[in-house]
Design a protein around this motif. Structure first.
Motif, PDB file in Angstrom:
ATOM      1  N   PRO A 138       0.796  -1.228   0.000  1.00 40.33           N
ATOM      2  CA  PRO A 138       0.000   0.000   0.000  1.00 40.33           C
ATOM      3  C   PRO A 138       0.824   1.272   0.000  1.00 40.33           C
ATOM      4  CG  PRO A 138      -0.888  -1.589   1.567  1.00 40.33           C
ATOM      5  CD  PRO A 138       0.437  -2.120   1.109  1.00 40.33           C
ATOM      6  N   LEU A 139       2.082   1.190   0.445  1.00 44.29           N
ATOM      7  CA  LEU A 139       2.922   2.389   0.472  1.00 44.29           C
ATOM      8  C   LEU A 139       3.269   2.888  -0.930  1.00 44.29           C
ATOM      9  CD1 LEU A 139       5.295   1.478   3.418  1.00 44.29           C
ATOM     10  CD2 LEU A 139       3.599   3.306   3.383  1.00 44.29           C
ATOM     11  N   GLN A 140       2.989   2.076  -1.954  1.00 47.29           N
ATOM     12  CA  GLN A 140       3.206   2.522  -3.321  1.00 47.29           C
ATOM     13  C   GLN A 140       2.061   3.393  -3.836  1.00 47.29           C
ATOM     14  OE1 GLN A 140       3.880  -1.103  -5.553  1.00 47.29           O
ATOM     15  NE2 GLN A 140       6.073  -1.114  -5.103  1.00 47.29           N
ATOM     16  N   LEU A 141       0.988   3.487  -3.065  1.00 43.54           N
ATOM     17  CA  LEU A 141      -0.123   4.352  -3.457  1.00 43.54           C
ATOM     18  C   LEU A 141       0.328   5.807  -3.474  1.00 43.54           C
ATOM     19  CD1 LEU A 141      -3.020   2.881  -1.268  1.00 43.54           C
ATOM     20  CD2 LEU A 141      -2.814   2.700  -3.748  1.00 43.54           C
ATOM     21  N   PRO A 142      -0.264   6.638  -4.335  1.00 42.59           N
ATOM     22  CA  PRO A 142       0.003   8.072  -4.254  1.00 42.59           C
ATOM     23  C   PRO A 142      -0.395   8.600  -2.875  1.00 42.59           C
ATOM     24  CG  PRO A 142      -1.167   7.524  -6.281  1.00 42.59           C
ATOM     25  CD  PRO A 142      -1.176   6.288  -5.446  1.00 42.59           C
ATOM     26  N   GLU A 143       0.275   9.639  -2.434  1.00 42.21           N
ATOM     27  CA  GLU A 143       0.055  10.172  -1.079  1.00 42.21           C
ATOM     28  C   GLU A 143      -1.422  10.479  -0.817  1.00 42.21           C
ATOM     29  OE1 GLU A 143       1.440  11.532   2.762  1.00 42.21           O
ATOM     30  OE2 GLU A 143       2.394  10.376   1.167  1.00 42.21           O
ATOM     31  N   ARG A 144      -2.071  11.128  -1.788  1.00 42.35           N
ATOM     32  CA  ARG A 144      -3.473  11.507  -1.576  1.00 42.35           C
ATOM     33  C   ARG A 144      -4.362  10.289  -1.416  1.00 42.35           C
ATOM     34  NH1 ARG A 144      -6.207  16.034  -5.329  1.00 42.35           N
ATOM     35  NH2 ARG A 144      -4.603  17.210  -4.201  1.00 42.35           N
ATOM     36  N   GLU A 145      -4.132   9.256  -2.222  1.00 43.93           N
ATOM     37  CA  GLU A 145      -4.942   8.037  -2.140  1.00 43.93           C
ATOM     38  C   GLU A 145      -4.639   7.284  -0.849  1.00 43.93           C
ATOM     39  OE1 GLU A 145      -5.967   4.058  -4.812  1.00 43.93           O
ATOM     40  OE2 GLU A 145      -4.793   5.701  -5.664  1.00 43.93           O
ATOM     41  N   PHE A 146      -3.388   7.312  -0.417  1.00 43.73           N
ATOM     42  CA  PHE A 146      -3.014   6.664   0.840  1.00 43.73           C
ATOM     43  C   PHE A 146      -3.764   7.314   2.001  1.00 43.73           C
ATOM     44  CE2 PHE A 146      -0.436   5.873   4.570  1.00 43.73           C
ATOM     45  CZ  PHE A 146       0.001   4.566   4.398  1.00 43.73           C
ATOM     46  N   ALA A 206       4.286   9.429   6.108  1.00 42.93           N
ATOM     47  CA  ALA A 206       5.239   9.734   7.181  1.00 42.93           C
ATOM     48  C   ALA A 206       4.613   9.442   8.543  1.00 42.93           C
ATOM     49  CB  ALA A 206       5.680  11.194   7.090  1.00 42.93           C
ATOM     50  N   GLY A 207       3.338   9.815   8.681  1.00 39.51           N
ATOM     51  CA  GLY A 207       2.635   9.539   9.933  1.00 39.51           C
ATOM     52  C   GLY A 207       2.508   8.048  10.187  1.00 39.51           C
ATOM     53  N   PHE A 208       2.251   7.286   9.107  1.00 39.57           N
ATOM     54  CA  PHE A 208       2.149   5.837   9.253  1.00 39.57           C
ATOM     55  C   PHE A 208       3.480   5.228   9.696  1.00 39.57           C
ATOM     56  CE2 PHE A 208       3.153   1.802   7.108  1.00 39.57           C
ATOM     57  CZ  PHE A 208       2.373   0.957   7.897  1.00 39.57           C
ATOM     58  N   GLN A 209       4.582   5.694   9.114  1.00 40.14           N
ATOM     59  CA  GLN A 209       5.896   5.169   9.493  1.00 40.14           C
ATOM     60  C   GLN A 209       6.164   5.408  10.970  1.00 40.14           C
ATOM     61  OE1 GLN A 209       7.777   3.256   7.858  1.00 40.14           O
ATOM     62  NE2 GLN A 209       7.145   3.467   5.734  1.00 40.14           N
ATOM     63  N   GLN A 210       5.717   6.540  11.477  1.00 37.49           N
ATOM     64  CA  GLN A 210       5.898   6.829  12.898  1.00 37.49           C
ATOM     65  C   GLN A 210       5.063   5.877  13.754  1.00 37.49           C
ATOM     66  OE1 GLN A 210       5.131  10.898  13.995  1.00 37.49           O
ATOM     67  NE2 GLN A 210       5.280  10.489  16.183  1.00 37.49           N
ATOM     68  N   VAL A 211       3.811   5.641  13.328  1.00 40.94           N
ATOM     69  CA  VAL A 211       2.945   4.696  14.050  1.00 40.94           C
ATOM     70  C   VAL A 211       3.548   3.299  14.020  1.00 40.94           C
ATOM     71  CG1 VAL A 211       0.688   3.557  14.029  1.00 40.94           C
ATOM     72  CG2 VAL A 211       0.836   6.019  13.662  1.00 40.94           C
ATOM     73  N   LEU A 212       4.078   2.897  12.863  1.00 38.94           N
ATOM     74  CA  LEU A 212       4.690   1.582  12.719  1.00 38.94           C
ATOM     75  C   LEU A 212       5.850   1.408  13.700  1.00 38.94           C
ATOM     76  CD1 LEU A 212       4.857  -1.093  11.081  1.00 38.94           C
ATOM     77  CD2 LEU A 212       6.377   0.095   9.494  1.00 38.94           C
ATOM     78  N   GLU A 213       6.716   2.412  13.787  1.00 38.86           N
ATOM     79  CA  GLU A 213       7.855   2.349  14.700  1.00 38.86           C
ATOM     80  C   GLU A 213       7.406   2.294  16.159  1.00 38.86           C
ATOM     81  OE1 GLU A 213      10.458   5.589  13.877  1.00 38.86           O
ATOM     82  OE2 GLU A 213      10.779   5.006  11.775  1.00 38.86           O
ATOM     83  N   GLU A 214       6.328   3.024  16.478  1.00 39.84           N
ATOM     84  CA  GLU A 214       5.844   3.063  17.857  1.00 39.84           C
ATOM     85  C   GLU A 214       5.222   1.730  18.279  1.00 39.84           C
ATOM     86  OE1 GLU A 214       5.956   5.327  20.169  1.00 39.84           O
ATOM     87  OE2 GLU A 214       6.419   7.222  19.174  1.00 39.84           O
ATOM     88  N   LEU A 215       4.469   1.092  17.357  1.00 37.49           N
ATOM     89  CA  LEU A 215       3.681  -0.074  17.736  1.00 37.49           C
ATOM     90  C   LEU A 215       4.400  -1.410  17.579  1.00 37.49           C
ATOM     91  CD1 LEU A 215       0.087   0.754  16.446  1.00 37.49           C
ATOM     92  CD2 LEU A 215       1.181   1.350  18.627  1.00 37.49           C
ATOM     93  N   CYS A 216       5.362  -1.486  16.676  1.00 35.12           N
ATOM     94  CA  CYS A 216       6.028  -2.775  16.417  1.00 35.12           C
ATOM     95  C   CYS A 216       6.554  -3.460  17.684  1.00 35.12           C
ATOM     96  CB  CYS A 216       7.159  -2.591  15.400  1.00 35.12           C
ATOM     97  SG  CYS A 216       6.592  -2.715  13.681  1.00 35.12           S
ATOM     98  N   PRO A 217       7.158  -2.730  18.627  1.00 34.82           N
ATOM     99  CA  PRO A 217       7.651  -3.410  19.834  1.00 34.82           C
ATOM    100  C   PRO A 217       6.547  -4.058  20.669  1.00 34.82           C
ATOM    101  CG  PRO A 217       8.666  -1.250  19.589  1.00 34.82           C
ATOM    102  CD  PRO A 217       7.555  -1.307  18.599  1.00 34.82           C
ATOM    103  N   TYR A 218       5.305  -3.624  20.462  1.00 38.91           N
ATOM    104  CA  TYR A 218       4.205  -4.126  21.287  1.00 38.91           C
ATOM    105  C   TYR A 218       3.296  -5.101  20.544  1.00 38.91           C
ATOM    106  CZ  TYR A 218       5.780  -0.061  23.879  1.00 38.91           C
ATOM    107  OH  TYR A 218       6.560   0.857  24.546  1.00 38.91           O
ATOM    108  N   LEU A 219       3.617  -5.397  19.287  1.00 36.75           N
ATOM    109  CA  LEU A 219       2.861  -6.387  18.538  1.00 36.75           C
ATOM    110  C   LEU A 219       3.476  -7.762  18.731  1.00 36.75           C
ATOM    111  CD1 LEU A 219       2.296  -4.427  15.192  1.00 36.75           C
ATOM    112  CD2 LEU A 219       0.541  -5.018  16.878  1.00 36.75           C
TER     113      LEU A 219
END
Length: 210
Positions: free
Chosen positions: A32-40, A49-62
């Motif tokens: 999904p990261l290949q989607l254009p920014e607006r469609e994402f 960019a916001g998703f990457q931050q969420v990913l980094e925050e949550l991965c240790p707790y998954l």
């Protein structure tokens, strides 16, 4: 007759196995990261960019993946974000071409991501009421500049979040609009950052309980 039933069951099982393999193949190829920014943003209500931050925050707790065929963490989070953003049914979100999950798989991912979001370290990092005088003055300044309201440190409101009918104390969750819910209080600042959440009351509770 029994033979026909067994053959029918075997064929149904074969189709289910084929669908499971095909869904996994599509999921592995999905990005999904290949989607254009607006469609994402339209799909997930979050920038890349916001998703990457969420990913980094949550991965240790998954939960750590135990199998090579396990759903990737980024797809778990994206599927959950899509559900949170659109409020759609689990089956529709899971079956999306972006995620390619069965409803049971999606339900498991949704629980895992929700649990990670509710870890105390994550909650207290992002949802916190201003304690220092400087923090409060900054928020008051924001309300004054944007809305010309002096001395405001938070906007408060409530909303009913629908629930499946609970088994225990059902009457506490049946609201005046004739469905079961939680009566949730939220306070935000002038930038719509959430400062406080209270979801401890059933839908039958009056707003004055807060």
């Amino acid at each position: 007759m029994a033979r026909l039933i067994l053959l029918g069951h075997a064929e149904e099982q074969r189709k289910q196995n084929h669908l499971r393999v095909e869904r996994r193949r599509l999921r592995d190829a999905s990005n999904p990261l290949q989607l254009p920014e607006r469609e994402f943003i339209a799909n997930f209500r979050l920038s890349k960019a916001g998703f990457q931050q969420v990913l980094e925050e949550l991965c240790p707790y998954l939960p750590q993946a135990q199998r090579k065929t396990a759903v990737r963490n980024e797809l778990k989070i994206l599927a959950a974000l899509s559900f949170f953003a659109n409020g759609s049914y689990q089956r529709n979100v899971g079956a999306s071409f972006l995620c390619n999950m069965s409803q049971p798989t999606f339900s498991k991912c949704l629980h895992e991501v929700t649990d990670a979001l509710n870890v105390r370290e994550v909650l207290l990092k992002y949802i916190k009421f201003p304690k220092s005088q400087q923090e409060r003055e900054n928020i008051m300044k924001g309300f004054m500049e944007k809305f010309r309201f002096p001395g405001i440190i938070g906007c408060i409101d409530g909303t009913h979040v629908a629930l499946i009918r609970p088994i225990d104390h059902e009457e506490a969750f049946f609201n005046r609009k004739n469905y079961h819910s939680l009566n949730v209080l939220i306070i935000c600042d002038s930038n719509l950052n959430i400062l406080h959440v209270d979801a401890s009351f059933g839908g039958a509770a009056h707003d004055s309980y807060f």
